[in-house]
Design a protein around this motif. Structure first.
Motif, PDB file in Angstrom:
ATOM      1  N   PHE A  81      30.472  15.377 -18.608  1.00  0.00           N
ATOM      2  CA  PHE A  81      31.825  15.871 -18.367  1.00  0.00           C
ATOM      3  C   PHE A  81      32.456  14.996 -17.289  1.00  0.00           C
ATOM      4  O   PHE A  81      31.763  14.248 -16.590  1.00  0.00           O
ATOM      5  CB  PHE A  81      31.806  17.345 -17.943  1.00  0.00           C
ATOM      6  N   PRO A  82      33.768  15.036 -17.117  1.00  0.00           N
ATOM      7  CA  PRO A  82      34.440  14.115 -16.189  1.00  0.00           C
ATOM      8  C   PRO A  82      34.058  14.370 -14.734  1.00  0.00           C
ATOM      9  O   PRO A  82      33.762  15.506 -14.332  1.00  0.00           O
ATOM     10  CB  PRO A  82      35.931  14.409 -16.405  1.00  0.00           C
ATOM     11  N   PRO A  83      34.095  13.316 -13.913  1.00  0.00           N
ATOM     12  CA  PRO A  83      33.922  13.482 -12.463  1.00  0.00           C
ATOM     13  C   PRO A  83      35.127  14.223 -11.891  1.00  0.00           C
ATOM     14  O   PRO A  83      36.134  14.423 -12.578  1.00  0.00           O
ATOM     15  CB  PRO A  83      33.874  12.038 -11.943  1.00  0.00           C
ATOM     16  N   PRO A  84      35.062  14.622 -10.622  1.00  0.00           N
ATOM     17  CA  PRO A  84      36.226  15.287 -10.009  1.00  0.00           C
ATOM     18  C   PRO A  84      37.433  14.349  -9.979  1.00  0.00           C
ATOM     19  O   PRO A  84      37.294  13.126  -9.863  1.00  0.00           O
ATOM     20  CB  PRO A  84      35.727  15.620  -8.596  1.00  0.00           C
ATOM     21  N   ASP A  85      38.603  14.929 -10.081  1.00  0.00           N
ATOM     22  CA  ASP A  85      39.829  14.124 -10.143  1.00  0.00           C
ATOM     23  C   ASP A  85      39.955  13.191  -8.948  1.00  0.00           C
ATOM     24  O   ASP A  85      40.383  12.034  -9.097  1.00  0.00           O
ATOM     25  CB  ASP A  85      41.055  15.045 -10.209  1.00  0.00           C
ATOM     26  N   PHE A  86      39.584  13.671  -7.754  1.00  0.00           N
ATOM     27  CA  PHE A  86      39.780  12.834  -6.570  1.00  0.00           C
ATOM     28  C   PHE A  86      38.915  11.577  -6.623  1.00  0.00           C
ATOM     29  O   PHE A  86      39.303  10.521  -6.119  1.00  0.00           O
ATOM     30  CB  PHE A  86      39.520  13.625  -5.276  1.00  0.00           C
ATOM     31  N   ALA A  87      37.744  11.654  -7.245  1.00  0.00           N
ATOM     32  CA  ALA A  87      36.877  10.480  -7.360  1.00  0.00           C
ATOM     33  C   ALA A  87      37.450   9.483  -8.370  1.00  0.00           C
ATOM     34  O   ALA A  87      37.446   8.264  -8.134  1.00  0.00           O
ATOM     35  CB  ALA A  87      35.470  10.907  -7.769  1.00  0.00           C
TER      36      ALA A  87
ATOM     37  N   MET B 237      11.047  12.476  13.509  1.00  0.00           N
ATOM     38  CA  MET B 237      10.989  11.902  12.161  1.00  0.00           C
ATOM     39  C   MET B 237      12.063  10.861  11.866  1.00  0.00           C
ATOM     40  O   MET B 237      11.898  10.051  10.946  1.00  0.00           O
ATOM     41  CB  MET B 237      11.050  13.011  11.121  1.00  0.00           C
ATOM     42  N   TRP B 238      13.153  10.852  12.588  1.00  0.00           N
ATOM     43  CA  TRP B 238      14.171   9.817  12.338  1.00  0.00           C
ATOM     44  C   TRP B 238      13.558   8.426  12.457  1.00  0.00           C
ATOM     45  O   TRP B 238      13.842   7.533  11.652  1.00  0.00           O
ATOM     46  CB  TRP B 238      15.342   9.966  13.306  1.00  0.00           C
ATOM     47  N   GLU B 239      12.696   8.230  13.427  1.00  0.00           N
ATOM     48  CA  GLU B 239      12.138   6.909  13.716  1.00  0.00           C
ATOM     49  C   GLU B 239      11.233   6.391  12.607  1.00  0.00           C
ATOM     50  O   GLU B 239      10.942   5.195  12.548  1.00  0.00           O
ATOM     51  CB  GLU B 239      11.346   6.931  15.028  1.00  0.00           C
ATOM     52  N   ARG B 240      10.767   7.276  11.696  1.00  0.00           N
ATOM     53  CA  ARG B 240       9.840   6.832  10.656  1.00  0.00           C
ATOM     54  C   ARG B 240      10.260   7.268   9.251  1.00  0.00           C
ATOM     55  O   ARG B 240       9.433   7.329   8.348  1.00  0.00           O
ATOM     56  CB  ARG B 240       8.430   7.349  10.942  1.00  0.00           C
ATOM     57  N   THR B 241      11.561   7.564   9.078  1.00  0.00           N
ATOM     58  CA  THR B 241      12.034   8.046   7.775  1.00  0.00           C
ATOM     59  C   THR B 241      13.153   7.167   7.237  1.00  0.00           C
ATOM     60  O   THR B 241      14.069   6.787   7.978  1.00  0.00           O
ATOM     61  CB  THR B 241      12.538   9.498   7.878  1.00  0.00           C
ATOM     62  N   LEU B 242      13.075   6.884   5.937  1.00  0.00           N
ATOM     63  CA  LEU B 242      14.184   6.309   5.191  1.00  0.00           C
ATOM     64  C   LEU B 242      14.757   7.410   4.307  1.00  0.00           C
ATOM     65  O   LEU B 242      14.043   7.989   3.481  1.00  0.00           O
ATOM     66  CB  LEU B 242      13.711   5.144   4.320  1.00  0.00           C
ATOM     67  N   THR B 243      16.031   7.740   4.495  1.00  0.00           N
ATOM     68  CA  THR B 243      16.689   8.791   3.727  1.00  0.00           C
ATOM     69  C   THR B 243      17.570   8.138   2.668  1.00  0.00           C
ATOM     70  O   THR B 243      18.467   7.358   3.004  1.00  0.00           O
ATOM     71  CB  THR B 243      17.535   9.691   4.641  1.00  0.00           C
ATOM     72  N   ILE B 244      17.316   8.469   1.412  1.00  0.00           N
ATOM     73  CA  ILE B 244      17.987   7.803   0.297  1.00  0.00           C
ATOM     74  C   ILE B 244      18.942   8.773  -0.390  1.00  0.00           C
ATOM     75  O   ILE B 244      18.591   9.925  -0.671  1.00  0.00           O
ATOM     76  CB  ILE B 244      16.951   7.262  -0.701  1.00  0.00           C
ATOM     77  N   GLY B 245      20.166   8.296  -0.646  1.00  0.00           N
ATOM     78  CA  GLY B 245      21.182   9.113  -1.305  1.00  0.00           C
ATOM     79  C   GLY B 245      21.833   8.373  -2.450  1.00  0.00           C
ATOM     80  O   GLY B 245      21.648   7.168  -2.640  1.00  0.00           O
ATOM     81  N   SER B 246      22.644   9.111  -3.223  1.00  0.00           N
ATOM     82  CA  SER B 246      23.244   8.561  -4.436  1.00  0.00           C
ATOM     83  C   SER B 246      24.649   9.098  -4.643  1.00  0.00           C
ATOM     84  O   SER B 246      24.854  10.314  -4.682  1.00  0.00           O
ATOM     85  CB  SER B 246      22.381   8.941  -5.649  1.00  0.00           C
ATOM     86  N   ALA B 247      25.613   8.200  -4.804  1.00  0.00           N
ATOM     87  CA  ALA B 247      26.968   8.625  -5.153  1.00  0.00           C
ATOM     88  C   ALA B 247      27.005   9.173  -6.569  1.00  0.00           C
ATOM     89  O   ALA B 247      27.788  10.077  -6.879  1.00  0.00           O
ATOM     90  CB  ALA B 247      27.930   7.450  -5.024  1.00  0.00           C
ATOM     91  N   GLY B 248      26.144   8.643  -7.441  1.00  0.00           N
ATOM     92  CA  GLY B 248      26.106   9.111  -8.820  1.00  0.00           C
ATOM     93  C   GLY B 248      25.824  10.590  -8.909  1.00  0.00           C
ATOM     94  O   GLY B 248      26.485  11.323  -9.663  1.00  0.00           O
ATOM     95  N   LYS B 249      24.833  11.063  -8.149  1.00  0.00           N
ATOM     96  CA  LYS B 249      24.490  12.485  -8.162  1.00  0.00           C
ATOM     97  C   LYS B 249      25.451  13.293  -7.287  1.00  0.00           C
ATOM     98  O   LYS B 249      25.708  14.464  -7.547  1.00  0.00           O
ATOM     99  CB  LYS B 249      23.052  12.689  -7.667  1.00  0.00           C
ATOM    100  N   THR B 250      25.983  12.682  -6.235  1.00  0.00           N
ATOM    101  CA  THR B 250      26.869  13.389  -5.309  1.00  0.00           C
ATOM    102  C   THR B 250      28.218  13.704  -5.934  1.00  0.00           C
ATOM    103  O   THR B 250      28.746  14.817  -5.791  1.00  0.00           O
ATOM    104  CB  THR B 250      27.071  12.548  -4.035  1.00  0.00           C
ATOM    105  N   PHE B 251      28.788  12.724  -6.662  1.00  0.00           N
ATOM    106  CA  PHE B 251      30.136  12.893  -7.221  1.00  0.00           C
ATOM    107  C   PHE B 251      30.158  12.851  -8.752  1.00  0.00           C
ATOM    108  O   PHE B 251      31.220  12.663  -9.344  1.00  0.00           O
ATOM    109  CB  PHE B 251      31.078  11.821  -6.647  1.00  0.00           C
ATOM    110  N   SER B 252      29.005  12.988  -9.390  1.00  0.00           N
ATOM    111  CA  SER B 252      28.921  12.990 -10.861  1.00  0.00           C
ATOM    112  C   SER B 252      29.454  11.691 -11.463  1.00  0.00           C
ATOM    113  O   SER B 252      30.195  11.696 -12.453  1.00  0.00           O
ATOM    114  CB  SER B 252      29.678  14.191 -11.448  1.00  0.00           C
TER     115      SER B 252
END
Length: 512
Positions: free
Chosen positions: A128-134, A323-338
Motif C-alpha cells: 500500500f502507499p507510503p504516507p503522503d508526507f514521505a 552499552m552505548w560504548e559497545r553497541t551498533l544500533t541499526i535502523g531502516s527508513a524502509g520499515k520506518t516510513f513504509s
C-alpha cells in the motif's frame, strides 16, 4: 565434447602463469588456434593436425565445426570471445567466502508464488502507499534543488545525519555527533554487512539468537567468523488460547555458555523477525551484562522499533548503562516510513566502532543516493514535530498495523492454524503441528524440512504464500522448528480480503 581442461594438460605451455582473457589458456596456444582458424590462413583440419600434432586433431576438428557454425549463424562474437566463454578455467572462480551461502530461499518461494498466482503473504513489504508526507518529500527532492542529483557527503547527507543524531540522541540519552556517530547505508542490509566486514575477523565467534533473520549467518561466514547459535525456547502458558511471541525466551544459563574468549559480537534483533518478539528490559539487561563481562560488541538490528503492539515498549539496548560504548544500533527508513524500495538505512554508535565501518563504507559503497536521503531527512523532521502526539505517524501506523495483525490471526484460525500473537514487526508465525500429524508425507526432497514442503503445497494447492520458519534457523536446529510458517500481515486491505477468500475455500474443503 572435448574436455578442454584435461586435454590442455597434454600441451606444453598450455597453462603458463600469464593467461589469455582469463580463460586458463596461454597466449601462445590461443594465438595458434586463432591463426589456424583465421580466414586469412584457411587451413583444413588435416593440415592443422600435421602442424600441431596428433593430440590436437580432435580439438581442431571441434573448433572448426564450432567456428563454421558461428559463421553460418552470422554470430557477431569473435572467436576469442567464444574461447573465453567456453574453455574451462583451471583456476577456482568462486571465492571461498561464498562457500555454503549460495542458496537463497526467497528466490525459490518468490518464483513459485509468481508461477501459481498466489496471494503473497511471504515477503515483508507493504503493498500500500507510503504516507503522503514521505511521498511529497521524495517528489520535492527530485524536482527541487538540482544539486540533489549529485554526490553528497560519503557517510551521509548532512541534513539526514543531523536529524538522526537529534532524534535518536534523545531516545538513547546520548549526545550524538552527526558526523562521527552516524553512518548512512544502502538499507539496513548494507548497515549489517558493513558492520560484519568492519569488526568480524577470521576465527571470531558471533552469537546469533534464533530464530534470526537469514542474512546474519552468511554475513558472519563471509567475514571469516564462526556463527554460534542460541535458540529462544517456547514456554507456553495454559491460561491463553494462543501463544504469544513473549513466551519465547532465552535460557540465561545456555546464553552465558555461548560466550568464550573468541566471542567478538552478538547480534540482537528486537522486535524479532520472524517471531515478532519484543525483548523485555530484563532480557536486554541479561544480554548487556554478558556483553560487558566478556568485552563483546552488540550489533542491534532495530528496524521494526516503531512497530510494536498491545502496549509493548521497544527499548534500545544502547540506552542501557555501559552499552552505548559497545553497541551498533541499526535502523531502516524502509520499515520506518513504509518505503522499502528507497533503501536508506543507518548505523548509530561510538566513534571507536564507527570509524572502522566508515573505512569499509568508503572502500565499497562509498555513497548512497542523495535524493532518497533528502526525503528521509524531511520525513524525520516532520515526525520530530509531531512525536508522541496523536498526529504522529509513529503513533498512527502501529495502530493500523495491529488491526491488520488481528484480522490475520482470526482468519488463520478458521482453518485450524495456530498463530503466535506477535508483539511487533511485520510478521507472525503459525504452528502447523496439526497438519504435520495429519499430512506427514507431503512431497519434497528427503532432507527438506516439513515446513518447507508444507509451504510449497500451500502455494500450489491453496494459493497462499508464507515462508517456512526453518530458514531462520541454523541447519542443525531446523528439524526442531519445522512445524512453523511465517506470514506478513503488513498488507493492503484488498490483499487481506484475497487471503480471506482463499482461507474460506480451504475451510469449505475441510468441512466437505
Amino acid at each position: 565434447m572435448w574436455d578442454t581442461a584435461s586435454s590442455l594438460d597434454s600441451f606444453p605451455n598450455a597453462h603458463p602463469t600469464y593467461s589469455f582473457q582469463d580463460s586458463g589458456t596461454s597466449f601462445e596456444f590461443t594465438t595458434g588456434v586463432l591463426l589456424c582458424f583465421s580466414r586469412t590462413l584457411n587451413f583444413g583440419s588435416h593440415q592443422c593436425s600435421m602442424a600441431l600434432g596428433g593430440m590436437f586433431r580432435n580439438a581442431a576438428a571441434t573448433y572448426l565445426h564450432l567456428v563454421g557454425s558461428l559463421q553460418r549463424k552470422k554470430a557477431g562474437a569473435s572467436l576469442t570471445r567464444y574461447l573465453h566463454q567456453t574453455l574451462t578455467m583451471r583456476k577456482r572462480l568462486q571465492a571461498r567466502r561464498l562457500d555454503r551461502i549460495d542458496h537463497n530461499p526467497w528466490v525459490v518461494f518468490t518464483k513459485l508464488a509468481s508461477e501459481c498466482d498466489a496471494v503473497n503473504l511471504g515477503q515483508g513489504f507493504p503493498d500500500f502507499p507510503p504516507p503522503d508526507f514521505a511521498v511529497e518529500a521524495f517528489q520535492q527532492a527530485i524536482s527541487g534543488d538540482f544539486m540533489l542529483n549529485q554526490y553528497t557527503r560519503a557517510f551521509g547527507y548532512p541534513p539526514l545525519t543531523k536529524i538522526l543524531a537529534s532524534f535518536f540522541g534523545k531516545l538513547l540519552g546520548q549526545e550524538i555527533d552527526p558526523f562521527e556517530n552516524v553512518l548512512v547505508t544502502v538499507g539496513a542490509y548494507g548497515a549489517l554487512f558493513t558492520a560484519f566486514q568492519a569488526l568480524v575477523d577470521e576465527g571470531d565467534e558471533v552469537i546469533i539468537i534464533e530464530p534470526s533473520f537469514d542474512c546474519y549467518e552468511p554475513m558472519t561466514l563471509m567475514a571469516g567468523g564462526r556463527p554460534v547459535f542460541v535458540s529462544l525456547k517456547l514456554t507456553p502458558t495454559k491460561d491463553r488460547e494462543l501463544d504469544s511471541s513473549s513466551d519465547w525466551q532465552l535460557d540465561p544459563t545456555e546464553l552465558a555458555s555461548k560466550f568464550t574468549s573468541r566471542t567478538k559480537a552478538l547480534i540482537l534483533n528486537t522486535p524479532n523477525n520472524p517471531l515478532g518478539k519484543v525483548f523485555s528490559k530484563a532480557e536486554l539487561e541479561l544480554v548487556a551484562s554478558l556483553c560487558q563481562q566478556h568485552d563483546v560488541v552488540c550489533i542491534s538490528d532495530e528496524v521494526y522499533q516503531w512497530l510494536v503492539y498491545d502496549g509493548c515498549q521497544h527499548i534500545s539496548i544502547a540506552s542501557l548503562p555501559g552499552m552505548w560504548e559497545r553497541t551498533l544500533t541499526i535502523g531502516s527508513a524502509g520499515k520506518t516510513f513504509s518505503v522499502t524500495g528507497w533503501k536508506v538505512g543507518w548505523v548509530l554508535g561510538p566513534n571507536s566502532l564507527m570509524k572502522h565501518l566508515r573505512t569499509v563504507h568508503q572502500n565499497s559503497i562509498f555513497h548512497c543516493p542523495t535524493q532518497s536521503q533528502a526525503a528521509v531527512a524531511q520525513s524525520f523532521q516532520r515526525e520530530q514535530l509531531h512525536f508522541g502526539q496523536p498526529s504522529s505517524y509513529f503513533v498512527q501506523f502501529p495502530q493500523a498495523v495491529q488491526r491488520k495483525r488481528d484480522h490475520m490471526i482470526r482468519s488463520l484460525q478458521s482453518v485450524g492454524l495456530r498463530p503466535v500473537i506477535s508483539q511487533g514487526s511485520y510478521f507472525l508465525i503459525t504452528d502447523i503441528s496439526d497438519f504435520k500429524r495429519r499430512m506427514p508425507d507431503l512431497p519434497g526432497a528427503v532432507d527438506e524440512p516439513y515446513d518447507s514442503r508444507f509451504v510449497k503445497w500451500m502455494i500450489k494447492n491453496k494459493g497462499l504464500v508464507a515462508i517456512p520458519v526453518s530458514v531462520f534457523y541454523s541447519q542443525s536446529h531446523q528439524k526442531h522448528f519445522d512445524h512453523y510458517i511465517r506470514f506478513c500481515f503488513v498488507k493492503d486491505e484488498s490483499t487481506l480480503q484475497a487471503m480471506d477468500k482463499k482461507l474460506q475455500e480451504w475451510k469449505d474443503e475441510l468441512g466437505a
